[in-house]
Design a protein around this motif. Structure first.
Motif, PDB file in Angstrom:
ATOM      1  N   LYS A  66       0.825  -1.222   0.000  1.00  0.00           N
ATOM      2  CA  LYS A  66       0.000   0.000   0.000  1.00  0.00           C
ATOM      3  C   LYS A  66       0.859   1.273   0.000  1.00  0.00           C
ATOM      4  O   LYS A  66       0.332   2.383  -0.120  1.00  0.00           O
ATOM      5  CB  LYS A  66      -0.899   0.030   1.245  1.00  0.00           C
ATOM      6  N   GLY A  67       2.180   1.108   0.190  1.00  0.00           N
ATOM      7  CA  GLY A  67       3.017   2.307   0.284  1.00  0.00           C
ATOM      8  C   GLY A  67       2.686   3.097   1.529  1.00  0.00           C
ATOM      9  O   GLY A  67       2.495   4.311   1.489  1.00  0.00           O
ATOM     10  N   LYS A  68       2.604   2.353   2.689  1.00  0.00           N
ATOM     11  CA  LYS A  68       2.255   3.034   3.943  1.00  0.00           C
ATOM     12  C   LYS A  68       3.400   2.911   4.929  1.00  0.00           C
ATOM     13  O   LYS A  68       4.071   1.866   5.013  1.00  0.00           O
ATOM     14  CB  LYS A  68       1.021   2.368   4.552  1.00  0.00           C
ATOM     15  N   ASP A  75       0.958   8.098  10.953  1.00  0.00           N
ATOM     16  CA  ASP A  75       1.297   8.027   9.530  1.00  0.00           C
ATOM     17  C   ASP A  75       2.373   9.052   9.188  1.00  0.00           C
ATOM     18  O   ASP A  75       2.368  10.183   9.710  1.00  0.00           O
ATOM     19  CB  ASP A  75       0.035   8.285   8.673  1.00  0.00           C
ATOM     20  N   SER A  77       2.883  10.876   6.617  1.00  0.00           N
ATOM     21  CA  SER A  77       2.484  12.160   6.007  1.00  0.00           C
ATOM     22  C   SER A  77       1.990  13.123   7.089  1.00  0.00           C
ATOM     23  O   SER A  77       2.240  14.327   7.013  1.00  0.00           O
ATOM     24  CB  SER A  77       1.411  11.947   4.945  1.00  0.00           C
ATOM     25  N   TYR A 311       8.849  -1.712  -0.426  1.00  0.00           N
ATOM     26  CA  TYR A 311       7.815  -0.982  -1.167  1.00  0.00           C
ATOM     27  C   TYR A 311       7.658  -1.565  -2.573  1.00  0.00           C
ATOM     28  O   TYR A 311       8.599  -1.558  -3.357  1.00  0.00           O
ATOM     29  CB  TYR A 311       8.166   0.506  -1.277  1.00  0.00           C
ATOM     30  N   ASP A 315       7.066   4.653  -2.651  1.00  0.00           N
ATOM     31  CA  ASP A 315       7.591   4.901  -1.305  1.00  0.00           C
ATOM     32  C   ASP A 315       6.877   6.164  -0.804  1.00  0.00           C
ATOM     33  O   ASP A 315       7.010   7.225  -1.421  1.00  0.00           O
ATOM     34  CB  ASP A 315       9.110   5.120  -1.429  1.00  0.00           C
ATOM     35  N   PRO A 316       6.095   6.078   0.279  1.00  0.00           N
ATOM     36  CA  PRO A 316       5.333   7.269   0.725  1.00  0.00           C
ATOM     37  C   PRO A 316       6.228   8.465   1.015  1.00  0.00           C
ATOM     38  O   PRO A 316       5.835   9.616   0.844  1.00  0.00           O
ATOM     39  CB  PRO A 316       4.610   6.786   1.975  1.00  0.00           C
ATOM     40  N   ARG A 317       7.447   8.182   1.407  1.00  0.00           N
ATOM     41  CA  ARG A 317       8.391   9.273   1.677  1.00  0.00           C
ATOM     42  C   ARG A 317       8.759   9.971   0.368  1.00  0.00           C
ATOM     43  O   ARG A 317       8.945  11.186   0.317  1.00  0.00           O
ATOM     44  CB  ARG A 317       9.637   8.699   2.356  1.00  0.00           C
ATOM     45  N   THR A 319       6.806  10.221  -2.203  1.00  0.00           N
ATOM     46  CA  THR A 319       5.645  11.033  -2.602  1.00  0.00           C
ATOM     47  C   THR A 319       5.679  12.398  -1.919  1.00  0.00           C
ATOM     48  O   THR A 319       5.484  13.438  -2.537  1.00  0.00           O
ATOM     49  CB  THR A 319       4.346  10.288  -2.212  1.00  0.00           C
TER      50      THR A 319
END
Ligand code: SDX
Length: 426
Positions: A66-68, A75, A77, A311, A315-317, A319
């Motif tokens: 999920k890219g979390k 979280d 973000s 991932y 990668d949420p980072r 983003t």
């Protein structure tokens, strides 16, 4: 045997072996194979530990599909946009976000320890000017054990927190000093009137009696980068820290090992390699040639900043950093030439079957380099920035390992493929 278990059958003998299934709060179930060798007389084999949980942990959770990413349940973000790096460092160490008052006290504890022993400066003199700052940083952190030899046994929570504060507070000063030495510039001592991140940029870029003007956006951008790097469950360098910690070596040795492991270009050294790769590619016209090289199994060339063990989505980072980078284009001088090449690589790779099939997405390092460039941080300092962010995570992982009552020294086995006995008979 726990009610939920997995049965392994040895097809050679028909023997059955049951192993309990451990339930996580989040993520895949875990099969406890601690007794596998004792029960079966066999080892398991897992190259690069792709399917192996090496420990129990409550610090960071990643859902690669999920890219979390969450630190202590928050979280990434939320933390990167609503909290400061010191909030996050406190969260990792103390398991909860700090109140205003606790944050101030934490910041004060770090300020008090931001100076380094003057005789540590001789260490910098011992290195050649072209020494990589990561070589200096890993040595300087290991040398802290000599300067604080009175407290290497961390027997009380107070001693542990003293060590944690020292390492987090001194790494920026060591990093800035090592860079200043490499440039033959006078060092700038910590300015205790400044915040953690501002002070680092100040020590890196100011000159004696010449106060530089730092833009708030520069401080905010670097602070976000520190937060995004603060922890990442059992990555290679954190595993190195845990392995050294499991031998009862002192924490300075463990953190110094983490620095050395992170330096690898497949790991934390990738951010520097991304920029060097963009510079080497040189123009958008050359991008196709290098994408082809990255796809060629016979070519060792890899696209730095792409792919990740966990991932298999964005990668949420990355983003968050991509949004920050695009915001900075107008406010800071992001290198437009390198940005154009990076955008072309990203556009092609995200639609090319080779990368799509292998779920190779841009990772944190693909974007951090251009931002660090714009913050006038030299390429060879990029991995050092990664260390400054990751230090609280390593220490939190070190503390967690030490707190585990059944902690065992790390000692994996092997699949031996060497020669059979060939000692000459007496
Ligand atoms: C970090 O683990 C962490 O959490 C690390 C980190 C953290 O915060 O601590 O997130 C920080 O280290 C990020 C990653 C930075 N490294 C890079 O950007 C270097 C480039 N990436 C690769 O070297 C690679 O993707 C790794 C090391 C990141 C992951 O390697 P894996 O999981 O062992 O994957 P693999 O080598 O088995 O690759 C699977 C396939 C292979 O092809 P096939 O054999 O299946 O045909 O994908 C290919 C690889 O050849 N592949 C790439 C590639 N990465 C993987 N092909 C071209 N370019 C790439 N970058």
């Amino acid at each position: 045997m726990s009610k939920e278990s997995i049965t392994v059958i040895d097809n050679r003998t028909g023997e059955k072996f049951d192993f309990p299934i451990l339930q996580p709060t989040l993520g895949p179930d875990v099969v406890d194979i601690s007794s596998f060798y004792k029960d079966t007389g066999m080892f398991t084999f897992d190259r690069g530990f792709t399917s192996t949980a090496s420990c129990r942990s409550k610090i960071t959770y990643i859902d690669g599909a999920k890219g979390k990413l969450m630190y202590r349940g928050y979280d990434i973000s939320y933390l990167a946009t609503k909290k400061t790096f010191l909030d996050v460092a406190y969260l990792l160490l103390h398991k909860e976000l700090p109140s205003e008052e606790k944050l101030k006290a934490f910041q004060f504890e770090l300020k008090k320890r931001s100076y380094i022993n003057e005789s540590m400066k001789k260490l910098f003199d011992a290195f050649p000017d072209n020494a990589h700052p990561m070589a200096i940083l890993s040595s300087a952190i290991a040398s802290l054990s000599a300067f604080y030899s009175d407290s290497l046994d961390m027997d009380t929570p107070e001693e542990v927190m003293e060590m944690a504060h020292r390492i987090i507070a001194k790494i920026p000063t060591i990093a800035a000093f090592s860079y200043r030495y490499s440039q033959g510039h006078p060092v700038i001592y910590p300015d205790l009137t400044k915040g953690f991140t501002e002070n680092f940029l100040f020590m890196l870029r100011a000159y004696p009696h010449n106060y530089i003007e730092l833009k708030p956006i520069e401080i905010e951008a670097l602070d976000t980068i520190f937060t995004l790097h603060a922890d990442h469950e059992q990555n290679a360098s954190t595993t190195a820290v845990r392995v050294v910690a499991s031998t009862q070596a002192h924490p300075y040795a463990a953190i110094s090992t983490g620095v050395s492991a992170l330096w690898g270009r497949a790991h934390g050294g990738a951010n520097e390699s991304v920029i060097r790769q963009l510079e080497m590619i040189g123009s958008v016209e050359n991008v196709d040639k290098y994408i082809a090289k990255a796809k060629d199994k016979n070519d060792p060339f890899r696209l730095m900043g792409f792919g990740h063990r966990v991932y298999k989505n964005f990668d949420p980072r990355a983003t968050i950093l991509k949004k920050l980078r695009d915001r900075l284009v107008d406010e800071l001088d992001i290198d437009s030439h390198l940005l154009e090449i990076a955008n072309k690589i990203e556009k092609i790779a995200l639609s090319d079957e080779y990368f799509v099939k292998r779920k190779l997405y841009p990772n944190i390092d693909f974007y951090s380099g251009l931002i660090l460039n714009a913050l006038k941080i030299p390429k060879e300092m990029f991995a050092v920035i990664f260390v400054m962010g990751r230090a609280p995570g390593w220490i939190a992982q070190w503390i967690e390992l030490k707190e585990q009552p059944d902690m065992k020294i790390a000692r994996p086995r092997q699949l031996y493929l060497g020669p059979d006995e060939k000692t000459p008979k007496e």
